[in-house]
Design a protein around this motif. Structure first.
Motif, PDB file in Angstrom:
ATOM      1  N   HIS A  27     -83.480 -31.896  22.272  1.00  0.00           N
ATOM      2  CA  HIS A  27     -83.526 -32.291  23.755  1.00  0.00           C
ATOM      3  C   HIS A  27     -84.545 -31.478  24.369  1.00  0.00           C
ATOM      4  N   ALA A  28     -84.588 -29.984  24.039  1.00  0.00           N
ATOM      5  CA  ALA A  28     -85.500 -29.127  24.619  1.00  0.00           C
ATOM      6  C   ALA A  28     -87.024 -29.600  23.979  1.00  0.00           C
ATOM      7  N   GLY A  29     -87.193 -30.492  23.345  1.00  0.00           N
ATOM      8  CA  GLY A  29     -88.563 -30.794  22.780  1.00  0.00           C
ATOM      9  C   GLY A  29     -88.823 -29.673  21.742  1.00  0.00           C
ATOM     10  N   ARG A  30     -88.016 -29.483  21.072  1.00  0.00           N
ATOM     11  CA  ARG A  30     -88.366 -28.286  19.846  1.00  0.00           C
ATOM     12  C   ARG A  30     -87.797 -28.725  18.520  1.00  0.00           C
ATOM     13  N   LYS A  31     -88.572 -28.453  17.476  1.00  0.00           N
ATOM     14  CA  LYS A  31     -87.888 -28.784  16.054  1.00  0.00           C
ATOM     15  C   LYS A  31     -87.284 -27.570  15.532  1.00  0.00           C
ATOM     16  N   SER A  33     -87.922 -17.936  28.909  1.00  0.00           N
ATOM     17  CA  SER A  33     -89.058 -17.619  29.950  1.00  0.00           C
ATOM     18  C   SER A  33     -90.147 -18.829  30.163  1.00  0.00           C
ATOM     19  N   ALA A  34     -90.593 -19.090  28.832  1.00  0.00           N
ATOM     20  CA  ALA A  34     -91.586 -20.300  28.816  1.00  0.00           C
ATOM     21  C   ALA A  34     -91.120 -21.634  29.374  1.00  0.00           C
ATOM     22  N   ALA A  35     -89.612 -21.844  28.929  1.00  0.00           N
ATOM     23  CA  ALA A  35     -89.136 -22.917  29.363  1.00  0.00           C
ATOM     24  C   ALA A  35     -89.028 -23.204  30.919  1.00  0.00           C
ATOM     25  N   ALA A  36     -88.598 -21.607  31.468  1.00  0.00           N
ATOM     26  CA  ALA A  36     -88.524 -21.844  32.816  1.00  0.00           C
ATOM     27  C   ALA A  36     -89.876 -21.877  33.652  1.00  0.00           C
ATOM     28  N   ARG A  37     -90.982 -21.418  33.122  1.00  0.00           N
ATOM     29  CA  ARG A  37     -92.312 -21.752  33.547  1.00  0.00           C
ATOM     30  C   ARG A  37     -92.529 -23.304  33.450  1.00  0.00           C
TER      31      ARG A  37
END
Length: 150
Positions: A68-72, A108-112
């Motif tokens: 869902h977060a676009g990660r593997k 923090s990267a996701a928040a950005r």
């Protein structure tokens, strides 16, 4: 044979888990004199419960959260999300992660990324409003497409 190796690995994992659950139960019994004693069959059942939960329900949730977060890759954030409904355990896990330096670098990267997406969406909607205003002013010379909201 791959199946035999997988069965051997599964047996080793179950055995290690049974040992770990047994040790945890012993420690709890030693730390709390009022704690109920665990029978060997209770320890075995608890170990099986932990194994089944980890390999089915929890594993599926963790994979779903990362996708869902676009990660593997499953991250600490996914693990925290899986336990979010149990505040006491969630907070304990948070303290453990901080103590061990396991804080997720993706948060923090996701928040950005969310801020970027939000500002891009705001700019895009502003551009659409600007285009509609100029189209409305030139109604005789251009056609205005209807949006989904009209």
């Amino acid at each position: 044979d791959a199946e035999a190796d997988a069965a051997k690995d599964d047996g080793a994992i179950r055995s290690a888990l049974h040992f770990a659950v047994g040790r945890i139960c012993e420690q709890e019994e030693d730390d709390d004199l009022d704690a109920a004693l665990m029978s060997s069959t209770a320890v075995e059942s608890l170990a099986e419960l932990v194994y089944q939960y980890a390999t089915t329900s929890l594993a599926n949730d963790l994979v779903a959260f990362s996708r869902h977060a676009g990660r593997k890759t499953v991250t600490v954030d996914d693990v925290k999300l899986a336990i979010r409904k149990d505040k006491k355990t969630h907070d304990s896990l948070g303290r453990f992660c901080e103590k061990k330096g396991l804080a997720s670098s993706t948060s923090s990267a996701a928040a950005r990324g969310r801020k970027k997406k939000a500002s891009s969406a705001t700019a895009a909607s502003g551009a659409k409003r600007s285009k509609k205003t100029s189209s409305a002013g030139n109604a005789g010379t251009s056609t205005k497409r209807k949006s989904k909201n009209e």
